[in-house]
Enzyme design. Structure first.
Site, PDB file in Angstrom:
ATOM      1  N   GLY A 239      38.242  28.962  28.167  1.00  0.00           N
ATOM      2  CA  GLY A 239      39.637  28.647  27.632  1.00  0.00           C
ATOM      3  C   GLY A 239      39.739  28.840  26.327  1.00  0.00           C
ATOM      4  N   GLU A 273      32.063  28.375  30.926  1.00  0.00           N
ATOM      5  CA  GLU A 273      32.660  29.785  31.739  1.00  0.00           C
ATOM      6  C   GLU A 273      33.928  30.490  30.801  1.00  0.00           C
ATOM      7  OE1 GLU A 273      34.605  27.676  34.788  1.00  0.00           O
ATOM      8  OE2 GLU A 273      32.824  27.409  35.905  1.00  0.00           O
ATOM      9  N   PRO A 274      33.438  30.973  29.635  1.00  0.00           N
ATOM     10  CA  PRO A 274      34.378  31.557  28.778  1.00  0.00           C
ATOM     11  C   PRO A 274      34.603  32.970  29.322  1.00  0.00           C
ATOM     12  CG  PRO A 274      32.241  31.638  27.992  1.00  0.00           C
ATOM     13  CD  PRO A 274      31.955  30.926  28.868  1.00  0.00           C
ATOM     14  N   GLY A 275      35.693  33.538  29.376  1.00  0.00           N
ATOM     15  CA  GLY A 275      36.126  34.893  29.899  1.00  0.00           C
ATOM     16  C   GLY A 275      36.598  35.605  28.371  1.00  0.00           C
ATOM     17  N   ARG A 276      38.074  35.280  28.280  1.00  0.00           N
ATOM     18  CA  ARG A 276      38.615  35.809  27.313  1.00  0.00           C
ATOM     19  C   ARG A 276      38.026  35.598  25.975  1.00  0.00           C
ATOM     20  NH1 ARG A 276      44.486  35.469  27.412  1.00  0.00           N
ATOM     21  NH2 ARG A 276      44.360  33.807  28.644  1.00  0.00           N
ATOM     22  N   ARG A 312      50.324  41.526  30.967  1.00  0.00           N
ATOM     23  CA  ARG A 312      50.249  40.129  30.011  1.00  0.00           C
ATOM     24  C   ARG A 312      51.963  40.110  29.353  1.00  0.00           C
ATOM     25  NH1 ARG A 312      47.755  38.891  26.430  1.00  0.00           N
ATOM     26  NH2 ARG A 312      47.335  36.500  26.734  1.00  0.00           N
ATOM     27  N   TYR A 316      53.577  37.051  30.650  1.00  0.00           N
ATOM     28  CA  TYR A 316      53.566  35.772  30.026  1.00  0.00           C
ATOM     29  C   TYR A 316      54.302  35.921  28.553  1.00  0.00           C
ATOM     30  CZ  TYR A 316      49.230  35.420  31.993  1.00  0.00           C
ATOM     31  OH  TYR A 316      47.991  35.478  32.992  1.00  0.00           O
ATOM     32  N   CYS A 342      59.292  51.547  36.958  1.00  0.00           N
ATOM     33  CA  CYS A 342      60.708  51.205  37.002  1.00  0.00           C
ATOM     34  C   CYS A 342      60.916  49.826  37.098  1.00  0.00           C
ATOM     35  CB  CYS A 342      61.334  51.992  38.299  1.00  0.00           C
ATOM     36  SG  CYS A 342      61.287  53.874  38.001  1.00  0.00           S
TER      37      CYS A 342
HETATM   38  C1  LIG Z   1      37.707  27.429  36.275  1.00  0.00           C
HETATM   39  C2  LIG Z   1      37.893  28.572  35.145  1.00  0.00           C
HETATM   40  N1  LIG Z   1      36.902  28.891  34.490  1.00  0.00           N
HETATM   41  C3  LIG Z   1      37.108  29.986  33.534  1.00  0.00           C
HETATM   42  C4  LIG Z   1      38.260  30.517  33.283  1.00  0.00           C
HETATM   43  C5  LIG Z   1      38.233  31.443  32.167  1.00  0.00           C
HETATM   44  O1  LIG Z   1      39.326  31.234  31.198  1.00  0.00           O
HETATM   45  P1  LIG Z   1      39.194  31.965  29.645  1.00  0.00           P
HETATM   46  O2  LIG Z   1      39.283  33.326  29.992  1.00  0.00           O
HETATM   47  O3  LIG Z   1      40.466  31.358  29.175  1.00  0.00           O
HETATM   48  O4  LIG Z   1      37.869  31.513  29.031  1.00  0.00           O
HETATM   49  C6  LIG Z   1      39.350  30.021  33.992  1.00  0.00           C
HETATM   50  C7  LIG Z   1      40.937  30.687  33.655  1.00  0.00           C
HETATM   51  O5  LIG Z   1      41.668  30.254  33.814  1.00  0.00           O
HETATM   52  C8  LIG Z   1      39.098  29.140  34.874  1.00  0.00           C
HETATM   53  O6  LIG Z   1      40.342  28.685  35.645  1.00  0.00           O
END
Ligand SMILES: Cc1ncc(COP(=O)(O)O)c(C=O)c1O
Length: 415
Positions: A239, A273-276, A312, A316, A342
């Site tokens: 997050g 669990e960082p992604g973004r 995106r 959003y 389209c």
């Molecule tokens: C359970 C969980 N972990 C990790 C993530 C990754 O989030 P982010 O990309 O914001 O770090 C999400 C995304 O919503 C999630 O639902």
């Protein structure tokens, strides 16, 4: 220089001029700076050095195998949310004991596959899921390690479509149901409850929500331990927000200041669990201006990429910075940057001040490393574009462009 930067009148990824990549593979195409992914991963990893931890990169944001492999080499774990993601993580070489599996709707087949692979644990999101995992594990004569994802009812103060930690969302188990979960787990002999998970939302630009969720988790863990559950893993999800447009988000070390004391007090292992945060600003999308269309007082820049490559803005109303790939960068006129699809939601920017550009010019759409390609679609029968990776002065195709033949490969004409 790592990432994306402007020099000699053009945009670069590391040591490679983006125009060189566009010439080689055409547009649209994604470009990922592997050193940028690595630098961001290291920031998170180092922030949590004072406690035992695993940074499990969330591949829902960018699941390109080359990206996953680069992060695995640094010791990253992987957060998956489907059997397909688990397959990709394993394909990239992820050790099963570094894979955690979340998601509100795991099928029995996915559960069985994860058990067969021997993943670290399931992030369980409901009581029926505890029972389902127990059933599958029992049939396979295995014990399934689980962490229960609770919904801490904390507002992440982000877009409502990416809010997950409030009680009205579908994610996690309602906090008031903790007694029911304990009762069910006590009856489920084939699950082993070892962790608590809480993730409040995505693109957070303040730390307080994480601090609040961590305190709720601490209380919960102490309660569960008193009840005899050996909870030693705390998963605080991802997050962490990024800078799309001057948001000035906190650094991982600022979140860590709130979280580390709690993990120390609990003598637990932390999973994140960082992604973004890792992928978002590590990738861009290159596109070419097809037409400058004047419509009354409005100017449209119609480009060869659209919501199929980056949804995106449509989903959003997200802001992505856009710039000409080379030449003057001074914004002088307001335009709508739109794609060829389209749908009226097929846009990248509305009323955006941009430099004067002409047919054939190339553009960079920034912050496309997360929730870009992974959300891609072939809507309007437009093949998926290539994904290119850059390291230093080298670049390489990490995924080829789909062909029109690929679009019909799985179809049979029923005549
Ligand atoms: C359970 C969980 N972990 C990790 C993530 C990754 O989030 P982010 O990309 O914001 O770090 C999400 C995304 O919503 C999630 O639902």
């Amino acid at each position: 220089m790592v990432g994306f930067h402007f020099k000699n009148n053009r945009w670069y990824s590391d040591g490679v001029a983006l125009s060189k990549i566009a010439e080689k593979v055409g547009t649209p195409c994604y470009v990922y700076s592997l050193p940028a992914f690595e630098a961001k991963y290291k920031e998170v990893d180092q922030a949590y050095r004072p406690v035992p931890h695993l940074v499990a990169y969330s591949i829902k944001t960018n699941d390109n195998l080359s990206v996953i492999r680069a992060l695995l080499k640094l010791g990253s774990g992987i957060d998956v949310v489907s059997g397909g993601e688990l397959f990709k993580a394993r394909k990239a070489g992820a050790p099963p004991d570094k894979i955690v599996f979340a998601g509100v709707g795991k099928s029995d087949d996915e559960i069985a596959y994860a058990l067969k692979e021997g993943i670290r644990y399931f992030n369980v999101e409901s009581i029926p899921e505890v029972e389902a995992i127990n059933g599958v594990a029992q049939k396979m004569r295995k014990t399934a390690p689980i962490a229960v994802r609770f919904n801490p009812d904390v507002d992440p103060k982000t877009h409502h479509f990416i809010t997950t930690g409030k009680k009205e969302t579908k994610f996690g188990v309602y906090l008031g149901d903790v007694d029911k979960v304990m009762k069910v787990v006590r009856h489920c002999r084939s699950v082993h409850w070892t962790g608590v998970h809480a993730h409040v939302g995505s693109q957070m630009i303040q730390t307080a929500s994480v601090g609040r969720a961590a305190k709720i988790v601490e209380k919960l863990v102490l309660q569960l331990r008193r009840e005899g559950f050996p909870i030693h893993t705390i998963n605080l999800g991802g997050g962490y927000g990024i800078d799309y447009h001057g948001e000035n988000p906190p650094k991982p070390s600022q979140y860590a200041r709130l979280v580390v004391p709690i993990i120390k007090r609990l003598n637990a292992t932390l999973i994140l669990e960082p992604g973004r945060y890792i992928s978002g600003n590590s990738g861009v999308l290159l596109t070419r201006l097809l037409y400058v269309k004047q419509s009354g007082t409005k100017t449209f820049y119609i480009v060869d990429s659209g919501m199929g490559e980056l949804i995106r803005p449509a989903l959003y109303e997200a802001y992505h910075q856009i710039a000409p790939l080379e030449g003057p960068q001074k914004a002088v006129q307001k335009v709508d940057v739109v794609g060829p699809i389209c749908e009226s939601t097929d846009f990248f920017a509305k009323g955006r001040k941009l430099p004067l550009m002409k047919r054939g010019d190339l553009m960079v759409i920034f912050s496309a490393g997360a929730y870009g390609s992974v959300m891609g679609s072939t809507y309007n029968s437009r093949p998926l574009p290539p994904e290119m990776v850059v390291r230093g002065n080298k670049f390489s195709v990490a995924r080829s462009r789909q062909t029109w033949q690929d679009l019909v490969r799985l179809e049979k004409i029923f005549d």
